[in-house]
Motif scaffolding. Structure first.
Motif, short mmCIF file in Angstrom:
data_model
loop_
_atom_site.label_atom_id
_atom_site.label_comp_id
_atom_site.label_asym_id
_atom_site.label_seq_id
_atom_site.Cartn_x
_atom_site.Cartn_y
_atom_site.Cartn_z
N GLU A 348 74.19 18.82 85.73
CA GLU A 348 75.42 19.37 86.32
C GLU A 348 75.28 20.88 86.58
OE1 GLU A 348 78.80 18.48 83.85
OE2 GLU A 348 78.52 16.32 84.02
N ILE A 349 74.62 21.56 85.68
CA ILE A 349 74.44 23.02 85.84
C ILE A 349 73.53 23.29 87.04
CG2 ILE A 349 73.50 25.11 84.76
CD1 ILE A 349 74.30 23.81 82.02
N LEU A 350 72.41 22.57 87.12
CA LEU A 350 71.49 22.75 88.24
C LEU A 350 72.18 22.42 89.57
CD1 LEU A 350 68.19 21.28 86.72
CD2 LEU A 350 68.97 23.65 86.68
N ALA A 351 73.00 21.37 89.56
CA ALA A 351 73.73 20.97 90.77
C ALA A 351 74.73 22.05 91.18
CB ALA A 351 74.46 19.65 90.53
N ALA A 352 75.33 22.72 90.19
CA ALA A 352 76.30 23.79 90.49
C ALA A 352 75.60 24.96 91.20
CB ALA A 352 76.98 24.26 89.21
N VAL A 378 65.42 25.03 92.28
CA VAL A 378 66.08 25.42 91.03
C VAL A 378 65.56 24.47 89.95
CG1 VAL A 378 68.28 25.79 89.85
CG2 VAL A 378 68.15 26.03 92.33
N ARG A 379 65.05 25.01 88.84
CA ARG A 379 64.53 24.16 87.76
C ARG A 379 65.05 24.63 86.41
NH1 ARG A 379 58.00 23.75 88.71
NH2 ARG A 379 58.02 23.01 90.88
N GLN A 380 65.12 23.69 85.49
CA GLN A 380 65.45 24.06 84.11
C GLN A 380 64.20 24.63 83.44
OE1 GLN A 380 67.26 20.89 81.86
NE2 GLN A 380 67.21 22.05 79.94
N ASP A 412 71.96 24.26 75.47
CA ASP A 412 73.01 23.27 75.23
C ASP A 412 73.96 23.34 76.42
OD1 ASP A 412 75.26 21.84 74.51
OD2 ASP A 412 75.46 22.73 72.51
N ALA A 413 73.94 22.32 77.26
CA ALA A 413 74.72 22.34 78.51
C ALA A 413 76.21 22.54 78.24
CB ALA A 413 74.50 21.04 79.29
N THR A 414 76.69 22.03 77.13
CA THR A 414 78.14 22.14 76.85
C THR A 414 78.56 23.56 76.49
OG1 THR A 414 77.87 21.60 74.51
CG2 THR A 414 78.22 19.75 76.01
#
Length: 598
Positions: A348-352, A378-380, A412-414
């Motif tokens: 979700e973060i990468l998509a944002a 864009v990569r993690q 931590d994505a949250t």
């Protein structure tokens, strides 16, 4: 690759003057061609020789000829070799008549001469006496290369053999580093105690009993599928031996020395002025990183006025969203309220971030004529380094084998805060580092020393200026995203105050941390890590804001003087076309461009 197109255009203009001055034209033409060819040859020889002298730079641009080499660059011998190298090319460039050059060639001449002079001056500084810090130093670089996730390739059996050569050389470097630090201790040129304490766990983490638990084992674990079983066996044996007998003992030796002998003699002061010759060293570092003649005092005053200006902008946003409470309370609210952490997964973060890119795409075409051909992703950030990494941009390989990558560390994505995502993307990705670095590498006709050059004042200055384009690019419609932008700008303005404060005005580490906490959206842990970074790299953090302010000043001047003739895309293209350069060279060039536009 086209070379010297500007010069030959100039020659055509000279040739068309007419027959009455044919003889003068011929001799001038010959001189210009001669100078241009000389210049081209100097630049080409310089860059070839430079890659041999600094083989890690060659590896970084996917030139694999020296991937087994790691010179012991902290010895007096290597410093003398560098000195002779820069002096030779300074003498050669001084033989070329600048007046006989045109356009980009004059810029190349100016940058090259500046680089030779600053490099020679830098060699007068005793940097080899403090060869290790927690932010940039060979023990960290070796781990990044050896992990297989950095620039060092591990695609063929020869690649694996190459890196063993670097491991062997690193062992020699480690011995020299200890000897140099002992010399530093004898004359009082040592790290601040707080930094030595940060280095120790980094070194200790590399000391493992089981070689398969070492970060240097990663490439062995991830061997390409095409390798034969005998190749796999011999690589595994060679790396077991290298890690056990060379890598671990080198880190162990550095750790034990720094813990037992160096830590007790590390200094209590925070700034470089706390070591003999430190004031002169800082003045040089300020000029080196900002590429200007600004004094520490001038930068300190600029920083204070910028902090005050940005604070008043932040107050306006606080009022706009109807927040009751002071700015400190607002920082806390933006940091901690759950509505600013809307994500559940890394995807979700990468998509944002991708959505931000898509949103501004139509406006990018209005603001930029030149756009990179290089691919972008864009990569993690990889898990093994995410904990200590910040968001960053990794340039594309010039041959197209690797895209430009915007890396986002997500532990931590949250807990990932969405405030400031827009400004972060503008800075690290598009149109910040990706546009600037890719276009620089892609420009035909630029000598290689310019295609792969880096001046932080220009490169980071451009990326910070890119953040200011948010509204023009259709972003910052949400006040909290705009607040994120102000926070990033504030972070860079604070650096001007605390860097000079510590290194030239006797500020302590604690004073600098406190100043950060009072003026920006940050935690004590993050502020401490930042302040310790500035302690390790005097002057480096000044480059961002100084560069951004110069680009804004040039844009304002162009808008004022050109009026209706001003084109924002033409201005941006002209800034980016020549790649990074010292700010004085940029200013000179853009002033000439403004005159031409008139």
């Amino acid at each position: 690759m086209k070379k010297h197109h500007l010069t030959f255009a100039a020659l055509l203009a000279v040739a068309s003057v007419g027959t009455s001055c044919t003889r003068t034209t011929e001799s001038k033409e010959t001189t210009i061609v001669q100078s241009a060819q000389d210049l081209s040859q100097i630049f080409e020889s310089y860059y070839e020789e430079r890659l041999q002298l600094f083989p890690l730079e060659a590896t970084a641009i996917a030139d694999n000829r020296y991937n087994d080499q790691l010179p012991n660059d902290i010895t007096q011998e290597h410093k003398q070799t560098q000195k002779a190298f820069y002096q030779k090319y300074l003498d050669q460039i001084n033989q070329v008549d600048r007046e006989m050059l045109e356009g980009q060639e004059q810029i190349s001449y100016d940058i090259f001469k500046y680089e030779m002079q600053m490099s020679l001056e830098g060699l007068e500084q005793p940097t080899e006496l403090m060869p290790v810090n927690q932010f940039w130093s060979l023990p960290i670089t070796m781990a990044q290369l050896g992990s297989g996730a950095g620039n060092q390739p591990f695609k063929t059996p020869e690649d694996y053999t190459n890196f063993l050569g670097r491991i062997q050389a690193f062992q020699v470097w480690g011995d020299t580093a200890v000897a140099n630090m002992k010399r530093g201790m004898a004359v009082g040129v040592v790290l601040p105690r707080a930094l030595t304490l940060k280095v120790l766990p980094q070194l200790q983490s590399m000391v493992v009993k089981d070689p398969t638990k070492s970060i240097f084992w990663e490439p062995v674990k991830n061997m390409p599928e095409g390798f034969t079983s005998s190749q796999r066996d011999s690589i595994s044996q060679a790396y077991t031996k290298a890690i056990t007998q060379q890598v671990v003992p080198t880190y162990q030796k550095l750790y034990e020395f720094m813990q037992q002998e160096y830590l007790p003699q590390s200094r209590s002061t925070s700034g470089i002025s706390g070591v003999p010759g430190g004031e002169d060293n800082y003045r040089y570092m300020v000029r080196y990183w900002t590429t200007t003649a600004l004094t520490p005092d001038q930068i300190f005053e600029t920083g204070q006025s910028e902090v005050a200006r940005i604070r008043s902008e932040m107050e306006k946003v606080k009022e706009q969203v109807g927040f009751k409470g002071d700015l400190q309370a607002f920082f806390k609210y933006v940091n901690e309220d759950p509505k600013f952490t809307p994500f559940k997964t890394s995807e979700e973060i990468l998509a944002a971030f991708t959505a931000i890119h898509n949103l501004m795409q139509p406006q990018l075409n209005e603001l930029f004529g030149l756009q990179p051909k290089s691919a972008f992703e864009v990569r993690q950030t990889e898990a093994f380094r995410a904990a200590s990494a910040s968001a960053e941009y990794n340039p594309p390989a010039p041959d197209g084998s690797r895209p430009g990558i915007f890396y986002v560390p997500i532990l931590d994505a949250t807990k990932y805060n969405a405030v400031g995502m827009e400004s972060l993307f503008l800075h690290e990705a598009i149109p910040g580092h990706h546009y600037q670095i890719s276009l620089q590498q892609e420009q035909e006709g630029l000598p290689r020393f310019r295609q792969y050059a880096w001046y932080g004042a220009f490169g980071e200055g451009w990326a910070l200026y890119s953040e200011s384009l948010g509204k023009e690019l259709g972003l910052y419609t949400n006040p909290y995203q705009y607040f994120g932008r102000l926070s990033e700008e504030m972070h860079r303005a604070i650096r001007l105050v605390v860097d000079v404060g510590m290194h030239a005005k006797g500020w302590t580490r604690e004073q600098a941390i406190q100043y950060s906490l009072e003026n920006e959206l940050t935690s004590e842990e993050a502020a401490t890590a930042e302040i310790e970074r500035y302690m390790a790299l005097p002057g480096q953090a000044l480059s961002y804001k100084i560069g951004e302010m110069k680009i804004k000043e040039l844009r304002h001047k162009a808008e004022q003087e050109l009026g209706t003739k001003f084109s924002i895309s033409a201005f941006h293209d002209e800034i980016l076309r020549g790649g990074v350069m010292p700010l004085a060279v940029l200013e000179n060039h853009m002033n000439e461009w403004i005159e031409q536009q008139k």
